[in-house]
Design an enzyme around this catalytic site. Sequence first.
Site, PDB file in Angstrom:
ATOM      1  N   THR A 174      -4.664   2.230  -4.556  1.00  0.00           N
ATOM      2  CA  THR A 174      -6.070   2.647  -4.524  1.00  0.00           C
ATOM      3  C   THR A 174      -6.779   2.307  -5.835  1.00  0.00           C
ATOM      4  O   THR A 174      -6.138   2.229  -6.888  1.00  0.00           O
ATOM      5  CB  THR A 174      -6.162   4.170  -4.281  1.00  0.00           C
ATOM      6  OG1 THR A 174      -7.495   4.626  -4.527  1.00  0.00           O
ATOM      7  CG2 THR A 174      -5.233   4.950  -5.203  1.00  0.00           C
ATOM      8  N   ASP A 175      -8.103   2.166  -5.771  1.00  0.00           N
ATOM      9  CA  ASP A 175      -8.882   1.922  -6.995  1.00  0.00           C
ATOM     10  C   ASP A 175      -8.847   3.122  -7.940  1.00  0.00           C
ATOM     11  O   ASP A 175      -9.163   2.995  -9.127  1.00  0.00           O
ATOM     12  CB  ASP A 175     -10.337   1.543  -6.658  1.00  0.00           C
ATOM     13  CG  ASP A 175     -11.139   2.652  -5.988  1.00  0.00           C
ATOM     14  OD1 ASP A 175     -10.558   3.696  -5.634  1.00  0.00           O
ATOM     15  OD2 ASP A 175     -12.361   2.457  -5.815  1.00  0.00           O
ATOM     16  N   GLU A 176      -8.442   4.296  -7.416  1.00  0.00           N
ATOM     17  CA  GLU A 176      -8.448   5.497  -8.261  1.00  0.00           C
ATOM     18  C   GLU A 176      -7.406   5.422  -9.372  1.00  0.00           C
ATOM     19  O   GLU A 176      -7.460   6.205 -10.315  1.00  0.00           O
ATOM     20  CB  GLU A 176      -8.207   6.752  -7.422  1.00  0.00           C
ATOM     21  CG  GLU A 176      -9.342   7.018  -6.451  1.00  0.00           C
ATOM     22  CD  GLU A 176      -9.432   8.458  -5.971  1.00  0.00           C
ATOM     23  OE1 GLU A 176      -8.783   9.328  -6.566  1.00  0.00           O
ATOM     24  OE2 GLU A 176     -10.168   8.686  -5.010  1.00  0.00           O
ATOM     25  N   TYR A 228      -3.420  13.369  -7.288  1.00  0.00           N
ATOM     26  CA  TYR A 228      -3.342  12.331  -6.244  1.00  0.00           C
ATOM     27  C   TYR A 228      -3.262  10.946  -6.877  1.00  0.00           C
ATOM     28  O   TYR A 228      -2.349  10.166  -6.595  1.00  0.00           O
ATOM     29  CB  TYR A 228      -4.562  12.408  -5.302  1.00  0.00           C
ATOM     30  CG  TYR A 228      -4.775  11.121  -4.520  1.00  0.00           C
ATOM     31  CD1 TYR A 228      -3.886  10.738  -3.518  1.00  0.00           C
ATOM     32  CD2 TYR A 228      -5.841  10.260  -4.819  1.00  0.00           C
ATOM     33  CE1 TYR A 228      -4.051   9.544  -2.819  1.00  0.00           C
ATOM     34  CE2 TYR A 228      -6.019   9.066  -4.127  1.00  0.00           C
ATOM     35  CZ  TYR A 228      -5.119   8.709  -3.127  1.00  0.00           C
ATOM     36  OH  TYR A 228      -5.295   7.523  -2.453  1.00  0.00           O
ATOM     37  N   LYS A 256      -0.294   8.087  -6.980  1.00  0.00           N
ATOM     38  CA  LYS A 256      -0.476   6.722  -6.458  1.00  0.00           C
ATOM     39  C   LYS A 256      -0.180   5.689  -7.558  1.00  0.00           C
ATOM     40  O   LYS A 256       0.414   4.651  -7.304  1.00  0.00           O
ATOM     41  CB  LYS A 256      -1.894   6.529  -5.919  1.00  0.00           C
ATOM     42  CG  LYS A 256      -2.208   7.284  -4.648  1.00  0.00           C
ATOM     43  CD  LYS A 256      -1.381   6.827  -3.440  1.00  0.00           C
ATOM     44  CE  LYS A 256      -1.731   5.437  -2.974  1.00  0.00           C
ATOM     45  NZ  LYS A 256      -0.993   5.102  -1.716  1.00  0.00           N
TER      46      LYS A 256
HETATM   47  P1  NAD Z   1      -4.531   9.454   5.870  1.00  0.00           P
HETATM   48  O1  NAD Z   1      -4.334  10.728   5.136  1.00  0.00           O
HETATM   49  O2  NAD Z   1      -5.595   9.353   6.899  1.00  0.00           O
HETATM   50  O3  NAD Z   1      -3.159   9.042   6.595  1.00  0.00           O
HETATM   51  C1  NAD Z   1      -1.915   9.162   5.961  1.00  0.00           C
HETATM   52  C2  NAD Z   1      -0.827   9.045   7.020  1.00  0.00           C
HETATM   53  O4  NAD Z   1       0.455   9.122   6.361  1.00  0.00           O
HETATM   54  C3  NAD Z   1      -0.842  10.176   8.071  1.00  0.00           C
HETATM   55  O5  NAD Z   1      -0.712   9.637   9.365  1.00  0.00           O
HETATM   56  C4  NAD Z   1       0.358  11.023   7.703  1.00  0.00           C
HETATM   57  O6  NAD Z   1       0.950  11.682   8.840  1.00  0.00           O
HETATM   58  C5  NAD Z   1       1.291   9.999   7.089  1.00  0.00           C
HETATM   59  N1  NAD Z   1       2.257  10.596   6.159  1.00  0.00           N
HETATM   60  C6  NAD Z   1       1.989  11.457   5.132  1.00  0.00           C
HETATM   61  N2  NAD Z   1       3.133  11.819   4.520  1.00  0.00           N
HETATM   62  C7  NAD Z   1       4.141  11.152   5.165  1.00  0.00           C
HETATM   63  C8  NAD Z   1       5.549  11.097   4.978  1.00  0.00           C
HETATM   64  N3  NAD Z   1       6.161  11.818   4.026  1.00  0.00           N
HETATM   65  N4  NAD Z   1       6.276  10.304   5.793  1.00  0.00           N
HETATM   66  C9  NAD Z   1       5.684   9.586   6.792  1.00  0.00           C
HETATM   67  N5  NAD Z   1       4.343   9.619   7.014  1.00  0.00           N
HETATM   68  C10 NAD Z   1       3.593  10.392   6.204  1.00  0.00           C
HETATM   69  O7  NAD Z   1      -4.708   8.343   4.745  1.00  0.00           O
HETATM   70  P2  NAD Z   1      -5.620   7.036   4.732  1.00  0.00           P
HETATM   71  O8  NAD Z   1      -6.978   7.391   4.277  1.00  0.00           O
HETATM   72  O9  NAD Z   1      -5.434   6.312   5.994  1.00  0.00           O
HETATM   73  O10 NAD Z   1      -4.932   6.223   3.536  1.00  0.00           O
HETATM   74  C11 NAD Z   1      -3.852   5.333   3.812  1.00  0.00           C
HETATM   75  C12 NAD Z   1      -3.384   4.734   2.498  1.00  0.00           C
HETATM   76  O11 NAD Z   1      -4.456   4.024   1.884  1.00  0.00           O
HETATM   77  C13 NAD Z   1      -2.917   5.750   1.470  1.00  0.00           C
HETATM   78  O12 NAD Z   1      -1.792   5.226   0.802  1.00  0.00           O
HETATM   79  C14 NAD Z   1      -4.100   5.891   0.515  1.00  0.00           C
HETATM   80  O13 NAD Z   1      -3.675   6.252  -0.767  1.00  0.00           O
HETATM   81  C15 NAD Z   1      -4.663   4.484   0.550  1.00  0.00           C
HETATM   82  N6  NAD Z   1      -6.106   4.335   0.288  1.00  0.00           N
HETATM   83  C16 NAD Z   1      -7.009   5.108   0.958  1.00  0.00           C
HETATM   84  C17 NAD Z   1      -8.377   4.904   0.766  1.00  0.00           C
HETATM   85  C18 NAD Z   1      -9.418   5.718   1.492  1.00  0.00           C
HETATM   86  O14 NAD Z   1     -10.605   5.586   1.203  1.00  0.00           O
HETATM   87  N7  NAD Z   1      -9.057   6.544   2.461  1.00  0.00           N
HETATM   88  C19 NAD Z   1      -8.799   3.927  -0.148  1.00  0.00           C
HETATM   89  C20 NAD Z   1      -7.839   3.168  -0.837  1.00  0.00           C
HETATM   90  C21 NAD Z   1      -6.498   3.374  -0.592  1.00  0.00           C
HETATM   91  O1  DAU Z   2     -11.363   5.446  -4.037  1.00  0.00           O
HETATM   92  C1  DAU Z   2     -10.373   5.424  -3.039  1.00  0.00           C
HETATM   93  C2  DAU Z   2     -10.038   6.851  -2.666  1.00  0.00           C
HETATM   94  O2  DAU Z   2     -11.150   7.339  -1.922  1.00  0.00           O
HETATM   95  C3  DAU Z   2      -8.745   6.972  -1.872  1.00  0.00           C
HETATM   96  O3  DAU Z   2      -7.666   6.561  -2.664  1.00  0.00           O
HETATM   97  C4  DAU Z   2      -8.541   8.419  -1.398  1.00  0.00           C
HETATM   98  O4  DAU Z   2      -7.410   8.497  -0.555  1.00  0.00           O
HETATM   99  C5  DAU Z   2      -9.766   8.851  -0.625  1.00  0.00           C
HETATM  100  O5  DAU Z   2      -9.636  10.214  -0.252  1.00  0.00           O
HETATM  101  C6  DAU Z   2     -11.042   8.662  -1.455  1.00  0.00           C
HETATM  102  O6  DAU Z   2     -11.058   9.593  -2.568  1.00  0.00           O
HETATM  103  P1  DAU Z   2     -12.432  10.325  -3.013  1.00  0.00           P
HETATM  104  O7  DAU Z   2     -12.063  11.557  -3.762  1.00  0.00           O
HETATM  105  O8  DAU Z   2     -13.375   9.393  -3.636  1.00  0.00           O
HETATM  106  O9  DAU Z   2     -13.004  10.700  -1.539  1.00  0.00           O
HETATM  107  P2  DAU Z   2     -13.664  12.042  -0.962  1.00  0.00           P
HETATM  108  O10 DAU Z   2     -14.187  11.678   0.392  1.00  0.00           O
HETATM  109  O11 DAU Z   2     -12.776  13.222  -1.071  1.00  0.00           O
HETATM  110  O12 DAU Z   2     -14.904  12.271  -1.932  1.00  0.00           O
HETATM  111  C7  DAU Z   2     -15.887  11.268  -2.116  1.00  0.00           C
HETATM  112  C8  DAU Z   2     -16.927  11.810  -3.084  1.00  0.00           C
HETATM  113  O13 DAU Z   2     -17.625  12.889  -2.441  1.00  0.00           O
HETATM  114  C9  DAU Z   2     -16.319  12.384  -4.346  1.00  0.00           C
HETATM  115  O14 DAU Z   2     -17.150  12.061  -5.465  1.00  0.00           O
HETATM  116  C10 DAU Z   2     -16.320  13.900  -4.122  1.00  0.00           C
HETATM  117  C11 DAU Z   2     -17.513  14.100  -3.224  1.00  0.00           C
HETATM  118  N1  DAU Z   2     -17.395  15.230  -2.259  1.00  0.00           N
HETATM  119  C12 DAU Z   2     -16.273  15.255  -1.494  1.00  0.00           C
HETATM  120  C13 DAU Z   2     -16.085  16.286  -0.580  1.00  0.00           C
HETATM  121  C14 DAU Z   2     -14.843  16.349   0.284  1.00  0.00           C
HETATM  122  C15 DAU Z   2     -18.394  16.182  -2.149  1.00  0.00           C
HETATM  123  O15 DAU Z   2     -19.427  16.122  -2.836  1.00  0.00           O
HETATM  124  N2  DAU Z   2     -18.220  17.203  -1.241  1.00  0.00           N
HETATM  125  C16 DAU Z   2     -17.102  17.292  -0.466  1.00  0.00           C
HETATM  126  O16 DAU Z   2     -16.980  18.267   0.338  1.00  0.00           O
END
Ligand code: NAD
Ligand code: DAU
Length: 323
Positions: free
Chosen positions: A120-122, A144, A148
Site C-alpha cells: 500500500t502507499d501508506e 496497519y 504492511k
Molecule cells: P479487505 O479487508 O476488503 O479484504 C481482505 C480479505 O482478506 C478478506 O476477504 C479477509 O477475509 C481476508 N483475510 C484476512 N485475514 C486473513 C487470514 N489470516 N487468512 C486468510 N484470509 C484473510 O481488504 P482490501 O481493501 O480488499 O485490500 C486487499 C489488499 O490490498 C490488502 O493487502 C490491503 O493492504 C491492500 N490495499 C488496499 C487498498 C484499499 O484502498 N483498500 C489500497 C492499497 C492496498
Molecule cells: O492508501 C491506501 C489505504 O487506503 C489502504 O492501504 C487501506 O487498506 C485502506 O483502508 C485505505 O486507508 P485510509 O485510512 O486512507 O482509508 P479510510 O477509508 O479508512 O479513510 C479515508 C480517509 O477518510 C482518511 O483520511 C480518514 C477519513 N475518514 C475515515 C472514516 C472511516 C473519516 O473522515 N471518517 C470515517 O468515518
Amino acid sequence: MNLLVTGAAGFIGSRYVRMLLAAGAPQITVLDKLTYAGTLDNLELDHPALEFVQGDIRDAELVDKLVAGADQLVHFAAESHVDRSILGADDFVLTNVVGTQTLLDAALRHGLESFVHVSTDEVYGSIAEGSAGEERLLRPSSPYSASKASSDLIALSYHHTHGLDVRVTRCSNNYGPHQFPEKVIPLFVTNLLDGGNVPLYGEGLNVRDWLHVDDHCRGVELVRTRGRAGEVYNIGGGTELTNKELTGLLLDACGADWDRVRQVEDRKGHDLRYSVDWSKARDELGYRPAHDFTTGLAETVAWYRENRAWWEPLKRRVERGHA
Ligand code: NAD
Ligand code: DAU
C-alpha cells in the site's frame, strides 16, 4: 497455469478474480479466512475455473498444500482497516506479517514462478508535498501501515536473500463496488442512503488519492504478467481530494446536505496526505488508470443504491458488534 490468490473474498481481491475469470482466466484457487471483511457473496463460486478454500494464511500445513499445487501467487489477504489497527494491533501483526511470511516460506519450498505481494502507499507515511517514488524511505505511521511495511520488506528480503521472484505493488486508496462499509466512501454512502449522518474526522483536510478498484486490479495484473522480480511498483494516478471535498461530492450524489455531516474527533496519528509517483509502472508496464473519477463515483454510489442486499447484512453485523 494455476494461480493461488489470497484474500479474494474481500474487496480488491474479488474484483481481481472477477476480472481474470471474465478474461478467460487460468485455474484460480482462492484462499480466504472469511474474516468479518470477507464474504462469499463477492465471488462467482459456480465458475468452473474457480476453487474456493476457506482457511488462514498462517495455517502452514494448508498453505503448503495449496502452494504445492500452484504456479504463481497473488497475495491480497490482510487486515486492512486503519481504525481497527488503532483499537488493537494483534491481528494486523499476525495476519499481515506472520501470514505473509508463512506464504513466502511455502513459495520458497515449492519454487513458485512468482509471488505478487499487494502492499500500500501508506508504507511511505504522510507526504507533505510531491509524490513518493519507490525508492523513498518507508515511514509508516499506523499499526496497519507498519504491519504492511513489515510484510512488504520481508517479501523483498526473500528475493534478495533467496532469489524468490517477488514483486511488490504499492497502491493508493481504492473505491468501487463491494468495498466493506467501514471505509470512508461506502460508510458515508450507506449512512446517507439509510437517512443517517456521516462522521468526518477532524477538519476534513486530509488528502487521499482515489483510484478505481478495477484500475488497481489491472495494475496488479500488469505486475504479475510483465513485472520484474525484486521490483516495487507504485500504482496511483487517481484523483487527489481532501476528505471535505470528497464528502461534498458524496452528499451531492446522495441528494443530501451538509447538515448530515458530524465533525468528530480526529483519527489518532492521522496521516495528512498520501501520494505516489507511478511513472515506473507507466513507463515499464504500460499502466495507466482508465476510470474517470466523476463517472466512477456516480457508478459506485448507484451500485450501493441498487445492492442493499449486499451491504445491509454486513452493516448490521458491525452495528451489533459481530464484525
Ligand atoms: P479487505 O479487508 O476488503 O479484504 C481482505 C480479505 O482478506 C478478506 O476477504 C479477509 O477475509 C481476508 N483475510 C484476512 N485475514 C486473513 C487470514 N489470516 N487468512 C486468510 N484470509 C484473510 O481488504 P482490501 O481493501 O480488499 O485490500 C486487499 C489488499 O490490498 C490488502 O493487502 C490491503 O493492504 C491492500 N490495499 C488496499 C487498498 C484499499 O484502498 N483498500 C489500497 C492499497 C492496498
Ligand atoms: O492508501 C491506501 C489505504 O487506503 C489502504 O492501504 C487501506 O487498506 C485502506 O483502508 C485505505 O486507508 P485510509 O485510512 O486512507 O482509508 P479510510 O477509508 O479508512 O479513510 C479515508 C480517509 O477518510 C482518511 O483520511 C480518514 C477519513 N475518514 C475515515 C472514516 C472511516 C473519516 O473522515 N471518517 C470515517 O468515518
